[in-house]
Structures are given as C-alpha cells and as structure tokens.
Enzyme design. Sequence first.
Site: not given
Ligand code: 8X3
Length: 256
Positions: A12, A156, A186, A193
């Site tokens: 990635g 997720y 993190p 994201f």
């Molecule tokens: C990313 C953090 O809280 O957006 O893994 O899922 S969150």
Amino acid sequence: MSFKGKIVFITGASSGIGAATAWAFAAEGANLLLAARRASKLAEVASRALELGAPAVHSVQMDVRDHRAVQQTIDDLPPEWAEIDILVNNAGLSRGLEKLYTGRLQDWDEMIDTNVKGLLYVTRAVVPGMVVRGRGHVINLGSTAGELTYPNGAVYCATKAAERAINDGLRQDVLGTPVRVTSVDPGMVETDFSLVRFHGDSERAAKVYKGVKPLSAADVAETIVWVASRPAHVNIARVLMTPVQQANSLLFHREG
Ligand code: 8X3
C-alpha cells in the site's frame, strides 16, 4: 541501528501512511521494495524516495487480495531484493460507515479481503524467508478501531481487531527466532482514508477532521521507523497513538 543495506518492503505504498513510511525509511538510507495496485502513483513515491536518500528502490504492482499474485511476486523478486528485512503490512482501507444490517456486501468483501486476507497472504509469503535467514521484523498497521468498535463501523473495526489477533499470534509463532512483530495502531490520521471510506464524497470526508488536528501520515511513519530502530533484542509489541484531541475511537474533543 542503521538501515543501510536493509530491505524494507511496504505494501500500500502508493499513498498515505505507506508513502510516508517509504519516505521516512528513504531518509534513513534503507533500500525500498514498494508494492501497490497503482503503478503510476507508486512511481511518483519511488522517485521521491530516491531524492530523499534511498540508495535503491524496486517497485512491484501487486494486489494483496490475490494470494497467487502475492506469492508469485515474492518468488520472482530479483536476488538482490529477495532478502526482506522489514515488512510493513500497510495495505488497507475502510469502505462505508453505516449500520451493519444495511451495509453493502461489496464494501465488506473489499475490507476483509484487503485488511485481513491480504495481510495474511503477504505475511505467509514473506515470513518463512525471515525465519530461515534468522532476521526480520514484521510491522502491521492496526488501528484504535481494533481496540474499541464504534457505531456504523463494525466490519472495519472487525478487520482491525483481526489484525490485532494476527499480530499477537504471529509474535507467538515466531518465538524462538529473532523475528520481531509489532502493531502500530493509529487513531485519526489525515490521509485519503475518509475519502475512500465515503466513496469519494470529499465534503463528508472533510467533516471527519473538523475541529481536530489529526495525526499526519508522517507522524505514523516516524513511529514505524522508531519501532524498527530499537536494538535487535527489543520488540515493541504494540503502539497505540492518537491526536491529543482523541481519547479513543469514540471520544474526541472538537474545537468550535
Ligand atoms: C482509522 C481510525 O477511527 O477512523 O483506522 O477508524 S478510525
């Protein structure tokens, strides 16, 4: 510890934390083996890594979801790239933020196939060589989401809880070898994201970071380099890191 002559393999690597990690190791003089699906983005990351001081970069187009392609990629590495010292299992994503009972199956498959099965496939292909060579470090990208599930994020969060179990399981299974295993987890990081999670809806993505100074991809990359640079007998099992304005995956302090 010096990274000169070491091979760091990052999945990635074309954007976000993966790209930042490539650049952070480049600045430390590591050789970089970069993998991602998007070859043109990867080429940009690679050229920046060379500018930053990586002596050599080798890029491979690879989809971690395809176990045959993953194994083939590792088997076909030129000999000078085959002895991977550090594997950063970074490839991962979120898709969708909605109630479990209305979620899209396609989103679930994408997350589970990448974040869980992809992580397993790459690990399965790379770690045997580390065990035989008697050296290596696997650094997995977890999340605050793996520690505490939040509403509308069950799948997720489940993938990141799985990452945690796999990380801890692998550490037990390589016990007795010098291979190290670390999870860097993190919280909120400003990358693509949220844009990816919301299928490109930039307005919705921007709201996620409203009133909070998030971590940067570079903050996480710096931590990854730190865990990798501990003395050979030291294993950092897990690093949980958040912005100061985030206490856990559910609780934030937002300005304004
Ligand atoms: C990313 C953090 O809280 O957006 O893994 O899922 S969150």
